[in-house]
Structures are given as C-alpha cells and as structure tokens.
Design a protein around this motif. Structure first.
Motif, PDB file in Angstrom:
ATOM      1  N   LEU A   1      -5.013   0.341 -10.953  1.00 50.95           N
ATOM      2  CA  LEU A   1      -6.020  -0.254 -10.209  1.00 50.95           C
ATOM      3  C   LEU A   1      -5.341  -0.626  -8.780  1.00 50.95           C
ATOM      4  N   SER A   2      -6.250  -0.741  -7.930  1.00 49.96           N
ATOM      5  CA  SER A   2      -5.908  -1.204  -6.365  1.00 49.96           C
ATOM      6  C   SER A   2      -5.309  -2.703  -6.632  1.00 49.96           C
ATOM      7  N   LEU A   3      -6.202  -3.499  -7.091  1.00 52.53           N
ATOM      8  CA  LEU A   3      -5.859  -5.084  -7.306  1.00 52.53           C
ATOM      9  C   LEU A   3      -6.994  -5.315  -8.677  1.00 52.53           C
ATOM     10  N   ASP A   4      -6.596  -6.589  -8.876  1.00 53.84           N
ATOM     11  CA  ASP A   4      -7.149  -7.305 -10.200  1.00 53.84           C
ATOM     12  C   ASP A   4      -7.626  -8.519  -9.729  1.00 53.84           C
ATOM     13  N   VAL A   5      -8.821  -8.892  -9.574  1.00 56.61           N
ATOM     14  CA  VAL A   5      -9.427 -10.247  -9.624  1.00 56.61           C
ATOM     15  C   VAL A   5      -9.531 -11.157 -10.677  1.00 56.61           C
ATOM     16  N   THR A   6      -9.436 -10.433 -11.838  1.00 59.09           N
ATOM     17  CA  THR A   6      -9.549 -11.163 -13.134  1.00 59.09           C
ATOM     18  C   THR A   6      -8.363 -11.795 -13.477  1.00 59.09           C
ATOM     19  N   GLY A   7      -7.179 -11.368 -13.449  1.00 60.49           N
ATOM     20  CA  GLY A   7      -5.893 -11.629 -13.648  1.00 60.49           C
ATOM     21  C   GLY A   7      -5.704 -11.012 -15.067  1.00 60.49           C
ATOM     22  N   VAL A   8      -6.337 -10.033 -15.468  1.00 66.83           N
ATOM     23  CA  VAL A   8      -5.940  -9.536 -16.640  1.00 66.83           C
ATOM     24  C   VAL A   8      -4.909  -8.358 -16.739  1.00 66.83           C
TER      25      VAL A   8
ATOM     26  N   ALA B   1       1.192  -9.273   0.749  1.00 67.82           N
ATOM     27  CA  ALA B   1       0.121  -8.269   1.445  1.00 67.82           C
ATOM     28  C   ALA B   1      -1.364  -8.787   1.294  1.00 67.82           C
ATOM     29  N   TYR B   2      -2.190  -8.390   2.381  1.00 64.16           N
ATOM     30  CA  TYR B   2      -3.506  -8.511   2.096  1.00 64.16           C
ATOM     31  C   TYR B   2      -4.439  -7.355   2.051  1.00 64.16           C
ATOM     32  N   PRO B   3      -5.098  -7.239   0.827  1.00 68.76           N
ATOM     33  CA  PRO B   3      -5.714  -5.903   0.794  1.00 68.76           C
ATOM     34  C   PRO B   3      -6.993  -5.715   1.716  1.00 68.76           C
ATOM     35  N   VAL B   4      -7.524  -4.866   2.327  1.00 64.24           N
ATOM     36  CA  VAL B   4      -8.738  -4.763   3.054  1.00 64.24           C
ATOM     37  C   VAL B   4      -9.828  -3.764   2.652  1.00 64.24           C
ATOM     38  N   HIS B   5      -9.495  -2.913   1.582  1.00 69.43           N
ATOM     39  CA  HIS B   5     -10.233  -2.179   0.981  1.00 69.43           C
ATOM     40  C   HIS B   5      -9.803  -1.616  -0.406  1.00 69.43           C
ATOM     41  N   ARG B   6     -10.533  -1.034  -1.231  1.00 68.14           N
ATOM     42  CA  ARG B   6      -9.936  -0.549  -2.675  1.00 68.14           C
ATOM     43  C   ARG B   6     -10.394   0.885  -2.754  1.00 68.14           C
ATOM     44  N   ILE B   7      -9.459   1.568  -3.893  1.00 61.61           N
ATOM     45  CA  ILE B   7      -9.808   3.024  -4.246  1.00 61.61           C
ATOM     46  C   ILE B   7     -10.135   2.937  -5.612  1.00 61.61           C
ATOM     47  N   ASP B   8     -11.076   3.597  -6.213  1.00 62.04           N
ATOM     48  CA  ASP B   8     -11.357   3.602  -7.741  1.00 62.04           C
ATOM     49  C   ASP B   8     -10.284   4.043  -8.553  1.00 62.04           C
ATOM     50  N   PHE B   9     -10.170   3.333  -9.521  1.00 59.40           N
ATOM     51  CA  PHE B   9      -9.058   3.528 -10.589  1.00 59.40           C
ATOM     52  C   PHE B   9      -8.561   4.983 -10.649  1.00 59.40           C
ATOM     53  N   ASN B  10      -9.432   5.758 -10.971  1.00 61.44           N
ATOM     54  CA  ASN B  10      -8.971   7.304 -11.069  1.00 61.44           C
ATOM     55  C   ASN B  10      -8.953   7.984  -9.926  1.00 61.44           C
ATOM     56  N   THR B  11      -9.236   7.495  -8.714  1.00 66.03           N
ATOM     57  CA  THR B  11      -9.020   8.235  -7.515  1.00 66.03           C
ATOM     58  C   THR B  11      -7.704   7.928  -6.815  1.00 66.03           C
ATOM     59  N   SER B  12      -6.894   8.787  -6.280  1.00 69.09           N
ATOM     60  CA  SER B  12      -5.688   8.662  -5.606  1.00 69.09           C
ATOM     61  C   SER B  12      -5.761   8.468  -3.996  1.00 69.09           C
ATOM     62  N   GLY B  13      -4.646   8.149  -3.429  1.00 64.14           N
ATOM     63  CA  GLY B  13      -4.729   8.434  -1.962  1.00 64.14           C
ATOM     64  C   GLY B  13      -4.248   7.061  -1.305  1.00 64.14           C
ATOM     65  N   ILE B  14      -4.567   6.910   0.114  1.00 64.89           N
ATOM     66  CA  ILE B  14      -4.021   6.133   1.039  1.00 64.89           C
ATOM     67  C   ILE B  14      -5.101   4.956   0.859  1.00 64.89           C
ATOM     68  N   LEU B  15      -4.055   3.874   0.711  1.00 63.93           N
ATOM     69  CA  LEU B  15      -4.537   2.386   0.941  1.00 63.93           C
ATOM     70  C   LEU B  15      -3.972   1.550   1.947  1.00 63.93           C
ATOM     71  N   ILE B  16      -4.795   0.986   2.813  1.00 69.15           N
ATOM     72  CA  ILE B  16      -3.976   0.022   3.907  1.00 69.15           C
ATOM     73  C   ILE B  16      -4.220  -1.541   3.464  1.00 69.15           C
ATOM     74  N   LEU B  17      -3.205  -1.911   3.895  1.00 71.51           N
ATOM     75  CA  LEU B  17      -2.812  -3.585   3.682  1.00 71.51           C
ATOM     76  C   LEU B  17      -2.281  -4.163   4.900  1.00 71.51           C
ATOM     77  N   ALA B  18      -2.898  -5.328   5.067  1.00 71.56           N
ATOM     78  CA  ALA B  18      -2.403  -6.152   6.284  1.00 71.56           C
ATOM     79  C   ALA B  18      -1.172  -6.944   5.845  1.00 71.56           C
ATOM     80  N   LYS B  19      -0.244  -7.393   6.743  1.00 73.05           N
ATOM     81  CA  LYS B  19       0.758  -8.323   6.228  1.00 73.05           C
ATOM     82  C   LYS B  19       0.340  -9.722   6.557  1.00 73.05           C
ATOM     83  N   ASN B  20      -0.562 -10.151   7.164  1.00 76.81           N
ATOM     84  CA  ASN B  20      -0.962 -11.274   7.308  1.00 76.81           C
ATOM     85  C   ASN B  20      -2.617 -11.582   7.505  1.00 76.81           C
ATOM     86  N   PRO B  21      -2.945 -12.836   7.221  1.00 74.03           N
ATOM     87  CA  PRO B  21      -4.352 -12.902   7.362  1.00 74.03           C
ATOM     88  C   PRO B  21      -5.017 -12.595   8.630  1.00 74.03           C
ATOM     89  N   LYS B  22      -4.422 -12.869   9.506  1.00 68.36           N
ATOM     90  CA  LYS B  22      -5.331 -12.523  10.875  1.00 68.36           C
ATOM     91  C   LYS B  22      -5.457 -11.064  11.020  1.00 68.36           C
TER      92      LYS B  22
END
Length: 300
Positions: free
Chosen positions: A90-97, A118-139
């Motif tokens: 998973l890219s991230l989990d909002v459920t906490g499970v 970090a702050y994720p700005v987009h997601r990739i599907d569970f079974n998809t691989s590849g580049i994910l961009i994250l920010a280091k601060n809210p701004k």
C-alpha cells in the motif's frame, strides 16, 4: 530493557553520542526517549551532554519498533523524496489497519535521520509499482498538490498488454465512472451520469509473442485509468484479474497487473515557488523487472 556498563575506552563520551552510535537512533528519537524517562544512567535521568564515566550503567527502557523493510530512494533533497514502490504494498493507509505501507517505510527512514514525517501527494495502486513523490513539509506538499492538479507533473507508465496495439501511437479518450462498492471502474464512449473524462496518450515500444510493451502518459488522473482504458480498447494488461482474463493470467503465472509508473517529469516553472528548481527534471527508473522478463534488451 537493555543495559551497558561503560568501559575505559568509552569513558568521556557524551550520553547522546554513545546511544545514537550504539543504537543507530536519530537525535529526535533519542531526545524523545530521554524526555519520557526511558534512558537512565545509574538509575537516574541525565542530560544529553553528560560525560560517561567508566563503570556507569546506562539503561534503555525503549521498546524497539518492529524492523521495517528498506525503501528504495530514487531522489532526495531538502524538499521532496521520490521513492520506488514495489507491487503488493500500500502507498499509505488511512484506516490504520495496515501494518506496513510505503509511507511507514519512508517515515522510518526519515526518523532514523532525525527528520519529521513526509507528506504523500498522490498514490499508486496496491498491485502497481513505481515512482511515488512525497513532500518533506506541508508547504511543499500543497505546492505539489497544486502542480498535480494543474497537470504540471507528468507521469509515464509502462505496461504489458495483450495483443498488438494499432495504431502503435495514439490517444485513448473515454468516460469513466466508478462503482465504489465494487471498487471497479466502468468505461463508456459517451458521457453518463457521474462519469468523468479520462485521457491517456500511448506508444507501443515493442511487440513480442503476442504481447505489447506500451508506454502510457496520463493526461488525467482517474482511478484505474490505464487498466480499464486498455481493457476497453481490447488490450487488457497481463496479470490484471479485475479488467482482464484470470485464466490467461494464470497460464502466464502473473497475479498482479504488469504496470509501473517508471518516469516522472516536472514541467512547472516559477509558479512552483520554492520548488521551481525542479523544473525540467526527470526522475526515471533504470530497471523494470517485467520489461526484463518479457522484453529483454528493450531500452526504456
């Protein structure tokens, strides 16, 4: 609980330096442990600058976190991170499970360096691989969010599709609507209630043994966009049980869609403010396993 008795060669070291070296902790993690009284010297709390004496007993009552798998860092600076997400995570989990996500791994990596999460700005599907961009601060996260909305961050994917696509270069434009209960997207060539326009540009890079290696560039960012549009065009992705053929996928022994976000290009300018230095930069994977498996020798 762990305990160390200070030897002659360790005498004179600062308490913080001793534990950060011994445990590999970041400074912020050490300070939090000290502040919550989980670090004691001879049974009492000491300052980080305390100079250890031979015979001192240093005790740690810190409960170690479960070991986290390493993260593949493709690019990092003071503002952003680009990481390679493996398929099946998973890219991230909002459920906490979920107990393990890419965001968890990235934050573990940052915490070890004494940096904030970090702050994720987009997601990739569970079974998809590849580049994910994250920010280091809210701004910076807000800027990246805006650049994505304005289509000033271009994302290109590679996929393996059934059959030979013709023409070899073109554009898929459809209406997509999502059934949230089924987590499935449906495609139509005409607008219907609740549908949204989806546009993908594609180019066939190679064709071998009934399979096409296709590069897809998203001009919109809809759920399952490439997967359902390719299937609608008559070329489902190998390994995609939801939109393709489960029987065919099993004959090929593929259980996840062969889809990878392999290239990201920043096409913004001064409007990105403190991130404008990224303008024109491309982050690209040098190796995609399914390309090597089915299209060995093809450059990406």
């Amino acid at each position: 609980m762990e305990e160390w008795t200070i030897r002659a060669g360790e005498a004179g070291k600062r308490l913080d330096a001793f534990l950060m070296e011994r445990k590999g902790w970041g400074r912020s993690f050490f300070m939090k442990s000290l502040r919550t009284k989980k670090i004691k010297v001879n049974g009492k709390k000491e300052e980080p600058s305390y100079r250890l004496v031979e015979g001192d007993r240093v005790r740690s009552f810190v409960l170690e976190e479960k070991k986290t798998a390493p993260v593949d860092i493709l690019y990092e600076d003071d503002h952003i991170l680009a990481v390679n997400k493996p398929a099946g995570l998973l890219s991230l989990d909002v459920t906490g499970v979920a107990k393990d996500t890419l965001l968890d791994r990235v934050n573990h990596f940052l915490r070890a360096k004494g940096e904030p999460p970090a702050y994720p700005v987009h997601r990739i599907d569970f079974n998809t691989s590849g580049i994910l961009i994250l920010a280091k601060n809210p701004k910076d996260g807000e800027i990246l969010d805006r650049m994505i909305m304005e289509r000033k961050i271009r994302k290109s994917y590679l996929c393996v599709a059934a059959g030979r696509m013709t023409p070899e270069k073109g554009r898929l434009e459809n209406q997509l609507f999502k059934d949230a209960k089924k987590n499935r997207v449906y495609v139509t060539d005409h607008p219907v209630k609740g549908s949204k326009t989806a546009v993908t540009e594609y180019e066939v890079k190679s064709f071998r043994q009934g399979l096409s290696l296709v590069e897809c560039r998203l001009l919109t960012g809809r759920t399952h966009q490439i997967r359902c549009q390719m299937a609608h065009a008559g070329h489902p992705l190998l390994g995609d049980d939801k939109y393709g053929s489960k029987e065919w996928n099993r004959t090929k022994k593929e259980r996840r869609q062969l889809l990878c976000s392999y290239k990201t290009t920043f096409v913004f300018g001064e409007e990105a403010g403190p991130l404008s230095y990224l303008s024109g930069r491309t982050i690209k994977l040098s190796h995609v396993p399914f390309v090597e498996k089915y299209f060995k020798g093809v450059e990406i």
